[in-house]
Write a protein that holds these residues in place. Structure first.
Motif, PDB file in Angstrom:
ATOM      1  N   TYR A  40       0.810  -1.214   0.000  1.00 27.58           N
ATOM      2  CA  TYR A  40       0.000   0.000   0.000  1.00 27.58           C
ATOM      3  C   TYR A  40       0.847   1.270   0.000  1.00 27.58           C
ATOM      4  O   TYR A  40       0.711   2.148   0.851  1.00 27.58           O
ATOM      5  CB  TYR A  40      -0.946   0.018   1.204  1.00 27.58           C
ATOM      6  CG  TYR A  40      -1.832  -1.186   1.295  1.00 27.58           C
ATOM      7  CD1 TYR A  40      -2.872  -1.350   0.388  1.00 27.58           C
ATOM      8  CD2 TYR A  40      -1.620  -2.161   2.249  1.00 27.58           C
ATOM      9  CE1 TYR A  40      -3.701  -2.465   0.449  1.00 27.58           C
ATOM     10  CE2 TYR A  40      -2.428  -3.274   2.326  1.00 27.58           C
ATOM     11  CZ  TYR A  40      -3.465  -3.436   1.431  1.00 27.58           C
ATOM     12  OH  TYR A  40      -4.270  -4.533   1.495  1.00 27.58           O
ATOM     13  N   PHE A  43      -0.816   5.192   0.032  1.00 29.71           N
ATOM     14  CA  PHE A  43      -1.513   5.917   1.095  1.00 29.71           C
ATOM     15  C   PHE A  43      -0.704   7.100   1.625  1.00 29.71           C
ATOM     16  O   PHE A  43      -1.246   8.170   1.888  1.00 29.71           O
ATOM     17  CB  PHE A  43      -1.858   4.971   2.250  1.00 29.71           C
ATOM     18  CG  PHE A  43      -2.969   4.014   1.915  1.00 29.71           C
ATOM     19  CD1 PHE A  43      -4.139   4.483   1.346  1.00 29.71           C
ATOM     20  CD2 PHE A  43      -2.837   2.659   2.162  1.00 29.71           C
ATOM     21  CE1 PHE A  43      -5.171   3.615   1.031  1.00 29.71           C
ATOM     22  CE2 PHE A  43      -3.856   1.790   1.850  1.00 29.71           C
ATOM     23  CZ  PHE A  43      -5.027   2.259   1.279  1.00 29.71           C
ATOM     24  N   THR A 118     -12.808   5.542   4.172  1.00 30.45           N
ATOM     25  CA  THR A 118     -12.038   4.463   4.806  1.00 30.45           C
ATOM     26  C   THR A 118     -12.907   3.236   5.064  1.00 30.45           C
ATOM     27  O   THR A 118     -12.438   2.098   4.939  1.00 30.45           O
ATOM     28  CB  THR A 118     -11.436   4.973   6.131  1.00 30.45           C
ATOM     29  OG1 THR A 118     -10.626   6.112   5.869  1.00 30.45           O
ATOM     30  CG2 THR A 118     -10.583   3.902   6.786  1.00 30.45           C
ATOM     31  N   TYR A 130      -4.756  -4.270   7.393  1.00 27.83           N
ATOM     32  CA  TYR A 130      -5.027  -3.134   6.501  1.00 27.83           C
ATOM     33  C   TYR A 130      -5.097  -1.824   7.260  1.00 27.83           C
ATOM     34  O   TYR A 130      -4.457  -0.839   6.884  1.00 27.83           O
ATOM     35  CB  TYR A 130      -6.333  -3.352   5.736  1.00 27.83           C
ATOM     36  CG  TYR A 130      -6.771  -2.136   4.974  1.00 27.83           C
ATOM     37  CD1 TYR A 130      -6.183  -1.810   3.746  1.00 27.83           C
ATOM     38  CD2 TYR A 130      -7.724  -1.258   5.495  1.00 27.83           C
ATOM     39  CE1 TYR A 130      -6.561  -0.677   3.060  1.00 27.83           C
ATOM     40  CE2 TYR A 130      -8.106  -0.127   4.809  1.00 27.83           C
ATOM     41  CZ  TYR A 130      -7.521   0.159   3.596  1.00 27.83           C
ATOM     42  OH  TYR A 130      -7.887   1.292   2.927  1.00 27.83           O
ATOM     43  N   ARG A 134      -2.707   1.364   6.971  1.00 25.08           N
ATOM     44  CA  ARG A 134      -3.328   2.608   6.503  1.00 25.08           C
ATOM     45  C   ARG A 134      -3.026   3.762   7.456  1.00 25.08           C
ATOM     46  O   ARG A 134      -2.661   4.866   7.036  1.00 25.08           O
ATOM     47  CB  ARG A 134      -4.835   2.409   6.379  1.00 25.08           C
ATOM     48  CG  ARG A 134      -5.591   3.635   5.872  1.00 25.08           C
ATOM     49  CD  ARG A 134      -5.408   3.799   4.382  1.00 25.08           C
ATOM     50  NE  ARG A 134      -5.936   5.064   3.910  1.00 25.08           N
ATOM     51  CZ  ARG A 134      -7.194   5.280   3.547  1.00 25.08           C
ATOM     52  NH1 ARG A 134      -8.067   4.289   3.601  1.00 25.08           N
ATOM     53  NH2 ARG A 134      -7.580   6.456   3.110  1.00 25.08           N
ATOM     54  N   THR A 138      -0.438   6.766   6.489  1.00 26.12           N
ATOM     55  CA  THR A 138      -1.037   8.101   6.464  1.00 26.12           C
ATOM     56  C   THR A 138      -0.315   9.029   7.423  1.00 26.12           C
ATOM     57  O   THR A 138      -0.067  10.204   7.121  1.00 26.12           O
ATOM     58  CB  THR A 138      -2.529   8.032   6.830  1.00 26.12           C
ATOM     59  OG1 THR A 138      -3.206   7.207   5.876  1.00 26.12           O
ATOM     60  CG2 THR A 138      -3.151   9.413   6.812  1.00 26.12           C
TER      61      THR A 138
END
Length: 366
Positions: A40, A43, A118, A130, A134, A138
């Motif tokens: 990911y 993000f 979200t 996840y 995340r 972030t």
């Protein structure tokens, strides 16, 4: 980056805002890739792009609300995802719960919208790690964006902000002195008044962009003084606008009379003198307190004389003009007193000898 280079870059679309976003997003991607590998990666750059604002404070607020929305939306998705498969029912339930809770708690609208985003993403990519990824990525994007906002600032920011406020104060003085002359000069005065308000507003915006930056620290005392001066000048600008409106309603033989030109000019001189004294390094030859006293004496003398030769209806309308002129002097006097009070003790003691607060102003006459 010097000021000339920045101006040339902006002609090709390379603005300071664009440079901040580009650097923040790129560095966020590098940081996350170094820490987590290929999980990911989007993000952190996405967060850096979305929360980068004109000021550090605005970026911090946007970053906080984004993280709050992610945590709340992700928590609701994990709970609902334990019991329901992905489908219309689960999405509907997640959005109702997440957005409903955020709205009931009076959370900022930016966080509420992030809850919905979200929630759907967490349910789509549902697994235990996840939300952790995340939030972590972030947070990295937010921190890097804040750091870039603190470092990448306009060149010579304080000098530019101060010069804009000075130019705005001088234009404000020109506009007031030109209002009473009528004709073409009055039209120019109105344009100067509009431009003055724009410059003062721009000075405030650029000063806010300097808050909490690295360049803010060495000139923080000067910025505090500039904040006070600009706030007072904006009050003066408001009263000058009121004067312009009142003058436009007066007959020409009152609005453009020699005594009106004299009174408005003396008041305008106080505005220009305050701006030059407070916002520039130029040596001021005249005393601001003496100029204030002279302008107030002129206002009082002319208003007293006009009461004996003008009808009551004219006195009523002229009283509004003289009242606003006196308020301009009061704001400048308060601003000068505040500047002296905030000065270092030796300078304050020296300046206090020349400060005489006038107790019998025009306001007691009106």
């Amino acid at each position: 980056m010097n000021e000339g280079l920045q101006d040339r870059l902006e002609k090709f679309g390379l603005s300071l805002y664009m440079i901040r976003i580009t650097l923040a997003a790129s560095l966020s991607w590098v940081a996350v890739h170094s820490l987590y590998g290929d999980h990911y990666l989007y993000f952190a750059p996405l967060a850096a792009i979305l929360i980068t604002q004109g000021t550090v404070k605005a970026s911090l607020e946007k970053g906080f609300y984004r993280l709050l929305g992610i945590v709340l939306g992700g928590t609701v998705s994990l709970i609902v995802g334990r019991f329901l498969d992905i489908g219309i029912l689960s999405i509907l339930l997640i959005l109702l719960l997440g957005i409903g809770i955020a709205t009931a708690c009076r959370i900022n609208i930016q966080a509420v919208s992030q809850v919905g985003v979200t929630s759907v993403l967490a349910l789509t990519f549902y697994h235990d790690h996840y939300i952790v990824w995340r939030v972590a990525e972030t947070l990295i994007g937010v921190l890097i964006a804040l750091l870039i906002n603190m470092i990448i600032v306009p060149p010579k920011g304080f000098v530019k902000v101060k010069s804009l406020a000075l130019e705005g104060s001088l234009l404000l003085a020109d506009s007031l002195s030109g209002m009473a002359t009528g004709g073409r000069d009055a039209a120019k005065a109105q344009k100067a008044l509009t431009r003055s308000g724009e410059l003062l507003a721009k000075s405030v915006r650029l000063r806010q962009e300097m808050q909490f930056t690295l360049s803010h620290y060495p000139c923080r005392s000067g910025l505090r003084g500039l904040t006070q001066a600009t706030a007072h000048l904006q009050k003066v600008h408001f009263y000058v606008k009121e004067i312009a409106d009142e003058l436009s309603l007066l007959p020409a033989h009152y609005a453009a009379a020699d005594w009106m030109v004299e009174v408005a000019g003396a008041t305008a001189d106080c505005i220009a003198l305050y701006g030059t004294k407070t916002l520039s390094d130029a040596e001021v030859q005249r005393s601001l307190q003496e100029s204030l006293r002279h302008a107030r004496d002129l206002q009082l003398a002319w208003f007293s004389e006009l009461q004996g030769i003008c009808p009551l209806t004219a006195i009523r309308d002229l009283g509004a003009v003289f009242s606003h002129l006196n308020r301009v002097l009061e704001v400048i006097e308060q601003a000068d007193y505040a500047a002296v009070s905030a000065a270092p003790l030796p300078a304050r003691a020296e300046a206090a000898r020349s400060i005489h607060l006038v107790n019998n102003g025009l306001s007691h006459k009106l």
